[in-house]
Design a protein around this motif. Structure first.
Motif, PDB file in Angstrom:
ATOM      1  N   VAL A 180      35.481  68.430  34.547  1.00  0.00           N
ATOM      2  CA  VAL A 180      35.913  69.528  33.874  1.00  0.00           C
ATOM      3  C   VAL A 180      37.717  69.142  34.016  1.00  0.00           C
ATOM      4  O   VAL A 180      38.216  68.813  34.976  1.00  0.00           O
ATOM      5  N   VAL A 181      38.373  69.456  32.974  1.00  0.00           N
ATOM      6  CA  VAL A 181      39.819  69.042  32.973  1.00  0.00           C
ATOM      7  C   VAL A 181      40.501  70.698  32.646  1.00  0.00           C
ATOM      8  O   VAL A 181      41.828  70.384  32.919  1.00  0.00           O
ATOM      9  N   PHE A 182      39.927  71.451  32.156  1.00  0.00           N
ATOM     10  CA  PHE A 182      40.789  72.819  31.980  1.00  0.00           C
ATOM     11  C   PHE A 182      39.766  73.989  31.978  1.00  0.00           C
ATOM     12  O   PHE A 182      38.860  74.028  31.137  1.00  0.00           O
ATOM     13  N   VAL A 183      40.308  75.050  32.375  1.00  0.00           N
ATOM     14  CA  VAL A 183      39.578  76.173  32.378  1.00  0.00           C
ATOM     15  C   VAL A 183      40.264  77.457  31.816  1.00  0.00           C
ATOM     16  O   VAL A 183      41.593  77.627  32.367  1.00  0.00           O
ATOM     17  N   GLU A 184      40.035  78.154  30.666  1.00  0.00           N
ATOM     18  CA  GLU A 184      40.695  79.048  30.347  1.00  0.00           C
ATOM     19  C   GLU A 184      39.921  80.731  30.674  1.00  0.00           C
ATOM     20  O   GLU A 184      38.730  80.616  30.166  1.00  0.00           O
ATOM     21  N   LEU A 185      40.516  81.490  31.287  1.00  0.00           N
ATOM     22  CA  LEU A 185      40.069  82.792  31.852  1.00  0.00           C
ATOM     23  C   LEU A 185      40.639  83.954  31.247  1.00  0.00           C
ATOM     24  O   LEU A 185      41.573  84.030  31.067  1.00  0.00           O
ATOM     25  N   PRO A 186      39.841  85.004  31.177  1.00  0.00           N
ATOM     26  CA  PRO A 186      40.604  86.242  30.500  1.00  0.00           C
ATOM     27  C   PRO A 186      41.277  86.899  31.628  1.00  0.00           C
ATOM     28  O   PRO A 186      41.330  86.619  32.744  1.00  0.00           O
ATOM     29  N   ASP A 187      42.464  87.884  31.223  1.00  0.00           N
ATOM     30  CA  ASP A 187      43.291  88.504  32.135  1.00  0.00           C
ATOM     31  C   ASP A 187      42.557  89.484  32.722  1.00  0.00           C
ATOM     32  O   ASP A 187      41.432  90.145  32.134  1.00  0.00           O
ATOM     33  N   LYS A 188      42.928  89.987  33.771  1.00  0.00           N
ATOM     34  CA  LYS A 188      42.401  91.073  34.555  1.00  0.00           C
ATOM     35  C   LYS A 188      42.691  92.315  34.034  1.00  0.00           C
ATOM     36  O   LYS A 188      43.764  92.408  33.126  1.00  0.00           O
ATOM     37  N   GLY A 189      41.639  93.235  33.698  1.00  0.00           N
ATOM     38  CA  GLY A 189      41.720  94.458  33.152  1.00  0.00           C
ATOM     39  C   GLY A 189      40.776  94.207  31.550  1.00  0.00           C
ATOM     40  O   GLY A 189      40.696  95.309  31.099  1.00  0.00           O
ATOM     41  N   ARG A 190      40.747  93.083  31.272  1.00  0.00           N
ATOM     42  CA  ARG A 190      39.914  93.017  29.984  1.00  0.00           C
ATOM     43  C   ARG A 190      38.505  93.625  30.109  1.00  0.00           C
ATOM     44  O   ARG A 190      37.778  93.231  30.974  1.00  0.00           O
ATOM     45  N   VAL A 191      37.964  94.102  29.133  1.00  0.00           N
ATOM     46  CA  VAL A 191      36.463  94.705  29.007  1.00  0.00           C
ATOM     47  C   VAL A 191      35.826  93.783  28.192  1.00  0.00           C
ATOM     48  O   VAL A 191      36.260  93.255  27.275  1.00  0.00           O
ATOM     49  N   LEU A 192      34.799  93.632  28.909  1.00  0.00           N
ATOM     50  CA  LEU A 192      33.683  92.675  28.337  1.00  0.00           C
ATOM     51  C   LEU A 192      32.268  93.153  28.002  1.00  0.00           C
ATOM     52  O   LEU A 192      31.922  94.085  28.716  1.00  0.00           O
ATOM     53  N   GLU A 193      31.749  92.795  26.943  1.00  0.00           N
ATOM     54  CA  GLU A 193      30.465  93.289  26.722  1.00  0.00           C
ATOM     55  C   GLU A 193      29.509  91.956  27.160  1.00  0.00           C
ATOM     56  O   GLU A 193      29.731  90.922  26.691  1.00  0.00           O
ATOM     57  N   ALA A 194      28.424  92.324  27.532  1.00  0.00           N
ATOM     58  CA  ALA A 194      27.294  91.335  27.974  1.00  0.00           C
ATOM     59  C   ALA A 194      26.998  90.573  26.838  1.00  0.00           C
ATOM     60  O   ALA A 194      26.645  90.905  25.601  1.00  0.00           O
ATOM     61  N   GLY A 195      27.019  89.227  27.003  1.00  0.00           N
ATOM     62  CA  GLY A 195      26.701  88.229  26.025  1.00  0.00           C
ATOM     63  C   GLY A 195      27.880  87.685  25.237  1.00  0.00           C
ATOM     64  O   GLY A 195      28.006  86.747  24.547  1.00  0.00           O
ATOM     65  N   ASP A 196      29.397  88.329  25.461  1.00  0.00           N
ATOM     66  CA  ASP A 196      30.378  87.970  24.607  1.00  0.00           C
ATOM     67  C   ASP A 196      31.045  86.689  25.458  1.00  0.00           C
ATOM     68  O   ASP A 196      30.975  86.723  26.697  1.00  0.00           O
ATOM     69  N   PRO A 197      31.500  85.879  24.743  1.00  0.00           N
ATOM     70  CA  PRO A 197      32.547  84.797  25.250  1.00  0.00           C
ATOM     71  C   PRO A 197      33.682  85.554  26.028  1.00  0.00           C
ATOM     72  O   PRO A 197      34.336  86.250  25.442  1.00  0.00           O
TER      73      PRO A 197
END
Length: 131
Positions: free
Chosen positions: A40-57
């Motif tokens: 693994v060379v890079f990881v992109e993560l969401p910002d704190k506070g983002r709302v996620l739905e199960a199954g969504d990237p």
């Protein structure tokens, strides 16, 4: 065979889930998944506070082989992210169940946890995929 800790829950997309509080879970990718990806060379993560739905990237993991999306195992709000991965993406390979975690999710409904795979069910899934 890959290491599959019994205290964790799993998804068919090879994420693991650990309940860390009454309504907070920690999410990462499994040892099996990181092996499939390679270095693994890079990881992109969401910002704190983002709302996620199960199954969504919710992010991507880039390795020397490919770029793969990571999927939310449960619905909820991103309560934390592993900023250490910005400088040390290889932690996903080195410690997939420890320092290589990805995000924390504040879940609204703990019953969602019942829909995840047990360690035994996940072991069966990866055994089938390896055949």
């Amino acid at each position: 065979m890959a290491n599959v800790p019994s205290e964790l829950k799993y998804t068919k997309d090879h994420e693991w889930v650990l309940q860390t509080g009454a309504d907070v879970v920690r999410v990462g990718i499994t040892e099996f998944a990181q092996r499939q990806l390679g270095d693994v060379v890079f990881v992109e993560l969401p910002d704190k506070g983002r709302v996620l739905e199960a199954g969504d990237p919710f992010g991507t993991i880039e390795s020397v082989k490919a770029v793969s999306e990571v999927y939310a195992p449960l619905s909820g709000e991103v309560a934390g992210r592993n900023d250490e991965l910005d400088a040390s993406a290889e932690l996903v390979n080195d410690e997939p169940y420890g320092e290589g975690w990805l995000i924390d999710i504040k879940i609204g409904d703990r019953r969602q946890l019942d829909g995840l795979l047990s360690a035994a069910a996940y072991e069966e899934l990866i055994r089938e995929e390896a055949e």
